[in-house]
Motif scaffolding. Structure first.
Motif, mmCIF file in Angstrom:
data_model
loop_
_atom_site.group_PDB
_atom_site.id
_atom_site.type_symbol
_atom_site.label_atom_id
_atom_site.label_comp_id
_atom_site.label_asym_id
_atom_site.label_seq_id
_atom_site.Cartn_x
_atom_site.Cartn_y
_atom_site.Cartn_z
ATOM 1 N N ALA A 1 10.839 -17.468 -56.710
ATOM 2 C CA ALA A 1 9.997 -18.629 -56.438
ATOM 3 C C ALA A 1 10.850 -19.778 -55.921
ATOM 4 N N ALA A 2 12.026 -19.915 -56.565
ATOM 5 C CA ALA A 2 12.906 -20.994 -56.123
ATOM 6 C C ALA A 2 13.346 -20.763 -54.688
ATOM 7 N N ASP A 3 13.587 -19.486 -54.382
ATOM 8 C CA ASP A 3 13.999 -19.161 -53.023
ATOM 9 C C ASP A 3 12.891 -19.519 -52.042
ATOM 10 N N VAL A 4 11.669 -19.127 -52.444
ATOM 11 C CA VAL A 4 10.531 -19.458 -51.602
ATOM 12 C C VAL A 4 10.411 -20.960 -51.469
ATOM 13 N N ALA A 5 10.567 -21.610 -52.634
ATOM 14 C CA ALA A 5 10.452 -23.069 -52.610
ATOM 15 C C ALA A 5 11.511 -23.663 -51.700
ATOM 16 N N LYS A 6 12.695 -23.060 -51.755
ATOM 17 C CA LYS A 6 13.778 -23.555 -50.907
ATOM 18 C C LYS A 6 13.382 -23.421 -49.444
ATOM 19 N N SER A 7 12.882 -22.213 -49.118
ATOM 20 C CA SER A 7 12.506 -22.001 -47.727
ATOM 21 C C SER A 7 11.408 -22.963 -47.326
ATOM 22 N N GLN A 8 10.432 -23.104 -48.258
ATOM 23 C CA GLN A 8 9.327 -24.006 -47.962
ATOM 24 C C GLN A 8 9.839 -25.418 -47.762
ATOM 25 N N PHE A 9 10.721 -25.768 -48.687
ATOM 26 C CA PHE A 9 11.269 -27.111 -48.616
ATOM 27 C C PHE A 9 11.999 -27.313 -47.295
ATOM 28 N N LEU A 10 12.836 -26.332 -46.980
ATOM 29 C CA LEU A 10 13.580 -26.418 -45.724
ATOM 30 C C LEU A 10 12.625 -26.555 -44.550
ATOM 31 N N ALA A 11 11.625 -25.666 -44.562
ATOM 32 C CA ALA A 11 10.698 -25.670 -43.445
ATOM 33 C C ALA A 11 9.975 -27.004 -43.360
ATOM 34 N N THR A 12 9.483 -27.438 -44.548
ATOM 35 C CA THR A 12 8.719 -28.685 -44.552
ATOM 36 C C THR A 12 9.589 -29.840 -44.096
ATOM 37 N N VAL A 13 10.762 -29.913 -44.738
ATOM 38 C CA VAL A 13 11.617 -31.042 -44.421
ATOM 39 C C VAL A 13 11.990 -31.033 -42.947
ATOM 40 N N SER A 14 12.377 -29.834 -42.461
ATOM 41 C CA SER A 14 12.784 -29.802 -41.062
ATOM 42 C C SER A 14 11.616 -30.183 -40.168
ATOM 43 N N HIS A 15 10.457 -29.678 -40.560
ATOM 44 C CA HIS A 15 9.289 -29.991 -39.751
ATOM 45 C C HIS A 15 9.036 -31.487 -39.769
ATOM 46 N N GLU A 16 9.126 -32.037 -40.978
ATOM 47 C CA GLU A 16 8.859 -33.460 -41.109
ATOM 48 C C GLU A 16 9.902 -34.292 -40.365
ATOM 49 N N ILE A 17 11.114 -33.733 -40.315
ATOM 50 C CA ILE A 17 12.138 -34.488 -39.590
ATOM 51 C C ILE A 17 11.936 -34.333 -38.091
ATOM 52 N N ARG A 18 11.542 -33.123 -37.718
ATOM 53 C CA ARG A 18 11.417 -32.852 -36.299
ATOM 54 C C ARG A 18 10.376 -33.736 -35.616
ATOM 55 N N THR A 19 9.294 -33.945 -36.337
ATOM 56 C CA THR A 19 8.239 -34.731 -35.710
ATOM 57 C C THR A 19 8.740 -36.132 -35.328
ATOM 58 N N PRO A 20 9.273 -36.868 -36.288
ATOM 59 C CA PRO A 20 9.803 -38.181 -35.868
ATOM 60 C C PRO A 20 10.972 -38.065 -34.896
ATOM 61 N N MET A 21 11.761 -37.010 -35.052
ATOM 62 C CA MET A 21 12.898 -36.863 -34.151
ATOM 63 C C MET A 21 12.427 -36.684 -32.715
ATOM 64 N N ASN A 22 11.371 -35.897 -32.580
ATOM 65 C CA ASN A 22 10.829 -35.718 -31.239
ATOM 66 C C ASN A 22 10.391 -37.052 -30.678
ATOM 67 N N GLY A 23 9.813 -37.846 -31.584
ATOM 68 C CA GLY A 23 9.414 -39.182 -31.164
ATOM 69 C C GLY A 23 10.625 -39.969 -30.699
ATOM 70 N N ILE A 24 11.653 -39.921 -31.487
ATOM 71 C CA ILE A 24 12.853 -40.683 -31.150
ATOM 72 C C ILE A 24 13.398 -40.226 -29.801
ATOM 73 N N LEU A 25 13.475 -38.905 -29.656
ATOM 74 C CA LEU A 25 14.041 -38.378 -28.416
ATOM 75 C C LEU A 25 13.175 -38.737 -27.218
ATOM 76 N N GLY A 26 11.876 -38.620 -27.446
ATOM 77 C CA GLY A 26 10.956 -38.949 -26.354
ATOM 78 C C GLY A 26 11.108 -40.393 -25.942
ATOM 79 N N MET A 27 11.164 -41.227 -26.967
ATOM 80 C CA MET A 27 11.276 -42.647 -26.689
ATOM 81 C C MET A 27 12.594 -42.959 -25.976
ATOM 82 N N LEU A 28 13.635 -42.249 -26.441
ATOM 83 C CA LEU A 28 14.919 -42.471 -25.803
ATOM 84 C C LEU A 28 14.872 -42.046 -24.348
ATOM 85 N N ALA A 29 14.181 -40.935 -24.102
ATOM 86 C CA ALA A 29 14.062 -40.468 -22.717
ATOM 87 C C ALA A 29 13.332 -41.511 -21.888
ATOM 88 N N LEU A 30 12.258 -42.045 -22.493
ATOM 89 C CA LEU A 30 11.509 -43.079 -21.787
ATOM 90 C C LEU A 30 12.389 -44.302 -21.555
#
Lengths: 152, 978
Positions: free
Chosen positions: B387-416
């Motif tokens: 379960a912890a492993d799953v939680a880890k993966s979930q956490f990783l996935a969630t966190v990365s996803h959550e980071i990616r969204t704003p990061m994409n924003g940052i990158l997009g804005m930087l491109a603009l």
């Protein structure tokens, strides 16, 4: 009547607080950029559509939770829409409430859902007020003949 | 780049959450069932069961002991009984023998004293007779005969016998009585009895009275005999004057009584003698009682004090012939019977065994219970760990996803931001920020990749691709860095490796990129050399020539690419020349191609202590390394996973301060070039063919480097000759012009260092200078020598070489001006301007945002709020150039809508062909449909493709994102109608 510079300064400060307090995020900035002379009321229209939709959705959700048996699938569909709208507009706090709302729906946690609904309603009202202030400031600046400062 | 990766590396982690949750709940269910063990033993209170067991078998042991002991006791009892009875019988017999003798005496006296007249017996005769027959009566101390004398006859009697009748007590003359019984005959041993009145003693008197009335021998109760201390009894037998009839009455008997014959039995001696004759005398205590008066038994024999074993007593009746007197013999064992050893040992041994068995069961049960409990705990821990492993993966996935969204924003804005007018400093800052953001996105994607690989969610594509062009691409990625550092970066693919192979180009590229990236990062001078060979070929060569290992050293230089020593000395020229030799290698016709890829560098190497950890995620050699070089160290672990997924192995040889050589194998599928007709896959670029048949001379004194140059030229179809001296080249090309025109090279490629060292300034338009890095001075020199346009900066790539050759040889055809990657809104505007685009979304807000964004780039946007209305709008013919479709919509979702649109289109296409197209070039209907989704994970590319979509963009709309998606298909089909 305050001077244009003052108004502009006020506008910038206000927007900054909106971002720093997490009411809005970069998405809204991008939307602000989309607005140009060809469609000056783009943002206002968009926001009002969003707010209308939100109200409607909240009402729908409220009635849904008044039913004897709550149709969680239906509810989560509505919440999903709510989330989509709010994330498009960049109303970050609403979005995050929607995310936890979705999770509670998945768990079929009625208390959590109700709490989230209340929370979402609350956030909507908050963000509506924020938007109203923001647009009033904008109007004032435009009326005074100034230009809206861009947030970079 | 960040966004691009974002596109393909993230499908399906939503799926695997779900999957894992299911797995966990399944596990829990399994656990639930597993807890119900089939128990054959108590799970609790084993102590009580043990006690019960001990007690039960304690009783059983006692029972067994009793059973065995009973037999033993019986035998002892029997022994006692038989001994006692034997003694009693013998005593009785002896006694009766003596009595019989006394009887005989009585008969004697009556016969010879009374029936004969005159009497023939006197005292002398009697004494002599009795003395001579005394052996017959060993038990009688003596016998005497007393005559019955009535008081009337006393005087006559006294006078006749010359004495007075005396009493027994004091031997005085007897007082007056009715009747007397004075002794007249006595054995010599008892002569003192003479004329003593037997009736004066109480015992004797009773005896006399009883004897004469019964006519039988009677006995007294035991008393101390006169003259001895022994107990004894007196036997009295009546003597009658006349023969009496058998049924004579008592009166008759008394009347007929003439006297009494008596004798004292020494019972003690009797019994003593008797017992002395018998075996086993020591074992038992014998007592003889007179029990005439049952309440008060009188002892006749035996010491009162000697009790023996009171627990066991045998009583035998004795019949001494006197019916009035009753006698008995009691026998006891002298000592207590010994405890039965057999019984004791059997019982106790059995008990001990049973105890041990019980204890074994007890400990066994406890152990089993404990093991099972441990197992349970382990199981729970396992579930928790999972379960912890799953939680880890979930956490990783969630966190990365959550980071990616704003990061994409940052990158997009930087491109603009970069599109706007910026001062150079601002631009520098923004570019730095963008680079950092991209690095972050890359890292996140790597983390996600790893999580995905760990979860087994990564599936490899199998599409045809050109290995060589991929390697060229990778090289071009790092060319800037390597040039700046002055490192020689080169790639060489063996001729034996097929042109096109089937596999996952993205993943293959990822591995190579990672390895080369690491090498570039850690190498400051020397070279980085990527080689691809067929695994079996490479193996065969290495095995066959392993004897010539001299570390490839010659003239202080190593025969490697740059002349520096490499970690893996097997890869030096000595081996290498065999690898690239043209000799035929027997091809296996199997479907699979196993490639051996090695990346050799002359960097800092990996410290020995860290070599084991290289493939562990987040392990860099040490913390100082990561401070100095940056990076997380996750790349190698991903590479290892990917290589293993591709059916290969990765390993390395590294020597600190010398360098590292990473090599991996991977299994790809063979693929014939002509089977590929899919133009949408730009995984291989066709090199210009205009150089076919040309001849080139490469001047290079380093054979490995020359081989690399040769490889690239060969790909262009140029025949290559390698020489090490520039002089020969010059003489070949110009010196002897018409010796053999066929062998004249069309161009000469000279390595910079050869050219410099030679100093031979030779100006020839067909000469090309190859350089890794060049200083300003050298550049000027080269410019002066006419190499300004004909300088190829390494790393070499076939396409680059081709471009240069075109310039040098002037082979017409303007060089294709590349695809100008105007990475920005200008380009996007160009793409979208005037295009009619349909946006389908049920959410008004989203719709407006999308429309707004697209409008900004000049597109003509129309909206539809549901799949149905979109279908209405898209009834053929329509004027839309593209459609953006939300996936999650009520009633009809994006996939379904797309399927229907495609159905309509194919129907229309069929009709067209059936109608017999007037001109063959009628365009087929195919509206580009792009999915819009907030859920990048959910929207796997396959899913989109399955329903006929062409791609997807993530919501909320972002410029760069949009550009990626739109460019893909507007570029690939640049001639849309309108």
């Amino acid at each position: 009547m305050a001077s244009i510079a003052q108004l502009q300064k006020q506008f910038i400060e206000y927007t900054t607080t909106l971002y720093s307090e997490g009411y809005l995020n970069d998405q809204f900035k991008q939307l602000q950029k989309l607005q140009d002379e060809s469609d000056p009321n783009f943002l206002v229209g968009l926001v009002s559509v969003f707010l209308e939709d939100s109200e409607k959705l909240i009402k729908i959700l409220e009635t849904a939770f008044k039913q004897k048996t709550v149709d969680y699938e239906q509810v989560s569909l509505h919440v999903h829409r709510f989330k989509g709208g709010s994330s498009s507009i960049g109303a970050q706090r609403v979005t995050s409430v929607c995310v936890s709302f979705m999770n509670y729906c998945k768990e079929k946690n009625l208390d959590g859902c109700l709490w989230c609904l209340q929370q979402a309603n609350h956030e909507c009202i908050l963000v509506r007020n924020k938007f109203e202030v923001l647009f009033r400031l904008e109007q004032q600046i435009l009326k005074a003949g100034g230009s809206i400062p861009m947030m970079e | 780049m960040g966004l691009k990766i974002h596109g393909h590396s993230h499908h399906g982690h939503h799926h695997h959450h779900h999957h894992h949750l299911v797995a966990v709940s399944l596990n829990e269910q399994q656990l639930g069932t597993k807890r119900k063990y089939r128990t054959y033993f108590p799970r609790t209170n084993q102590g009580k069961y043990l006690a019960l067991w001990i007690i039960t078998f304690g009783f059983a042991a006692i029972y067994v002991y009793r059973c065995i002991d009973e037999g033993h006791q019986e035998r002892i009892e029997e022994g006692l009984v038989s001994m006692c009875d034997q003694r009693a019988r013998m005593l009785q017999d002896q006694f009766s023998v003596s009595v019989n003798h006394v009887h005989a005496l009585a008969v004697l006296v009556s016969t010879f004293y009374y029936y004969k007249n005159p009497s023939v017996i006197d005292q002398e005769t009697f004494a002599e007779y009795t003395a001579r027959t005394a052996f017959e009566r060993p038990l009688l101390s003596g016998v005497a005969y007393a005559q019955r004398v009535m008081n009337s006859e006393r005087e006559e009697f006294e006078s006749q016998h010359g004495g007075t009748i005396r009493t027994m007590a004091n031997k005085e003359p007897s007082p007056h009585r009715d009747e007397y019984a004075p002794v007249i005959f006595a054995q010599e041993t008892v002569s003192y009895l003479n004329l003593l009145d037997m009736m004066s003693g109480e015992e004797d008197r009773e005896n006399i009275l009883r004897a004469r009335s019964t006519g039988k021998a009677v006995l007294t109760s035991p008393f101390k005999l006169l003259g001895s201390h022994h107990l004894g009894v007196v036997l009295t037998i009546p003597v009658y004057k006349s023969k009496l009839p058998p049924n004579a009455s008592v009166r008759d008997r008394i009347e007929a009584t003439a006297g009494y014959l008596g004798g004292a039995f020494d019972v003690e001696s009797l019994v003593e003698n008797l017992l002395g004759q018998l075996a086993g005398n020591q074992e038992i205590v014998v007592k003889v009682y007179d029990v005439t008066n049952t309440s008060d038994p009188l002892i006749m024999y035996g010491r009162q004090t000697q009790d023996g074993d009171r627990s066991r007593t045998r009583v035998s009746k004795l019949d001494f012939g006197d019916p009035f007197r009753k006698h008995q013999m009691t026998c006891r064992y002298l000592h207590k019977a010994p405890i039965s050893w057999t019984a004791t040992t059997t019982a106790s041994l059995g008990y001990v065994i049973v105890l041990l068995v019980g204890y074994m069961f007890y400990t066994g049960a406890i152990h089993i219970v404990q093991v099972e409990d441990d197992f349970d705990t382990m199981q729970q821990l396992k579930v928790r760990a999972e379960a912890a492993d799953v939680a880890k993966s979930q956490f990783l996935a969630t966190v990365s996803h959550e980071i990616r969204t704003p990061m994409n924003g940052i990158l997009g804005m930087l491109a603009l931001l970069l599109d706007t007018d910026l001062s150079s400093t601002q631009r520098d800052y923004a570019q730095t920020a963008q680079a950092c953001g991209r690095a972050l996105i890359t890292l996140i994607n790597e983390v996600l990749d790893r999580a995905k690989i760990e979860a087994g969610k990564l599936e490899l594509e199998a599409v045809p691709f050109d290995l060589r062009s991929i390697l060229d691409d990778v090289l071009s990625l790092f060319s800037e860095k390597s040039r700046n550092k002055g490192i020689e970066l080169a790639v060489l693919v063996s001729d034996k490796v097929p042109q096109i192979v089937m596999g996952d180009p993205g993943r293959f590229r990822q591995v190579i990129t990672n390895l080369v990236g690491n090498s570039v990062k850690f190498t400051e001078q020397g070279h980085i050399f990527v080689q691809v060979h067929l695994a079996e070929h490479s193996k065969a060569v290495l095995e066959s020539k392993s004897d010539t290992c001299m570390n490839g050293r010659s003239d202080g230089q190593f025969k490697t690419l740059s002349g520096r020593e490499a970690a893996d000395d097997r890869n030096t020229w000595d081996k290498f020349k065999h690898l690239i030799a043209d000799q035929e290698f027997p091809f296996t016709t199997s479907q699979n191609v196993t490639l051996m890829v090695s990346v050799e560098d002359t960097g800092i190497g990996i410290p020995l202590h860290a070599q084991e950890l290289v493939f562990m995620p987040f392990m860099q050699a040490d913390s100082s390394t990561s401070r100095h070089y940056g990076g997380t160290g996750i790349g190698l672990s991903i590479s290892k996973c990917l290589v293993e997924l591709m059916g290969g192995q990765i390993n390395f040889i590294s020597r600190p301060q010398i360098g590292s050589t990473f090599s991996f194998t991977c299994v790809l599928k063979r693929c014939e070039k002509n089977t590929i007709t899919d133009p949408k896959r730009p995984n291989y670029d066709d090199l210009p063919t205009s150089f076919k048949g040309l001849k080139a001379t490469v001047v290079d004194n380093k054979p490995v480097r020359a081989a690399v140059t040769r490889y690239h030229l060969k790909r262009l179809g140029v025949h290559v000759e390698v020489i090490s001296n520039i002089g020969i080249a010059v003489s070949d090309s110009g010196g002897i012009p018409d010796s053999d025109s066929g062998s004249r090279p069309d161009m000469i490629l000279v390595e910079k260092d050869v050219w410099l060292s030679n100093g031979n300034v030779l100006k020839s338009p067909k000469m090309i200078l190859l350089a890794t890095n060049i200083t300003g001075m050298e550049f000027d020199k080269a410019k002066n020598a006419g190499f300004s346009d004909t300088l190829i900066m390494k790393p070499l790539r076939a396409s680059m070489v081709a471009a240069c050759l075109q310039q040098v040889l002037g082979t017409g055809k303007k060089v294709e001006q590349g695809k100008v990657m105007a990475n920005g809104s200008v380009y996007l505007r160009g793409l979208l301007c005037g295009k009619k685009i349909l946006v389908v979304d049920d959410n008004r807000v989203n719709r407006r945002v999308a429309a707004g964004a697209l409008k900004k780039f000049g597109a003509d946007v129309e909206c539809a709020d549901s799949g149905k209305s979109a279908l209405d709008l898209l009834k053929l013919p329509h004027g839309f150039d593209a459609c953006f479709m939300d996936i999650q919509m009520p009633e009809m979702d994006g996939f379904e809508a797309t399927r229907r649109i495609r159905l309509m289109e194919s129907q229309a296409n069929d009709q067209q062909t059936n109608a017999g197209s007037m001109d063959g070039s009628t365009t087929k209907y195919h509206l580009p449909i792009l999915a819009m989704t907030a859920d990048v994970i959910h929207a796997t590319f396959e899913e989109c493709q399955k329903s006929g979509m062409d791609g997807y963009v993530s919501k909320p709309f972002q410029e760069e994102n949009l550009y990626q998606a739109v460019a893909k298909f507007f570029e690939s089909k640049p001639t849309t109608e309108s």
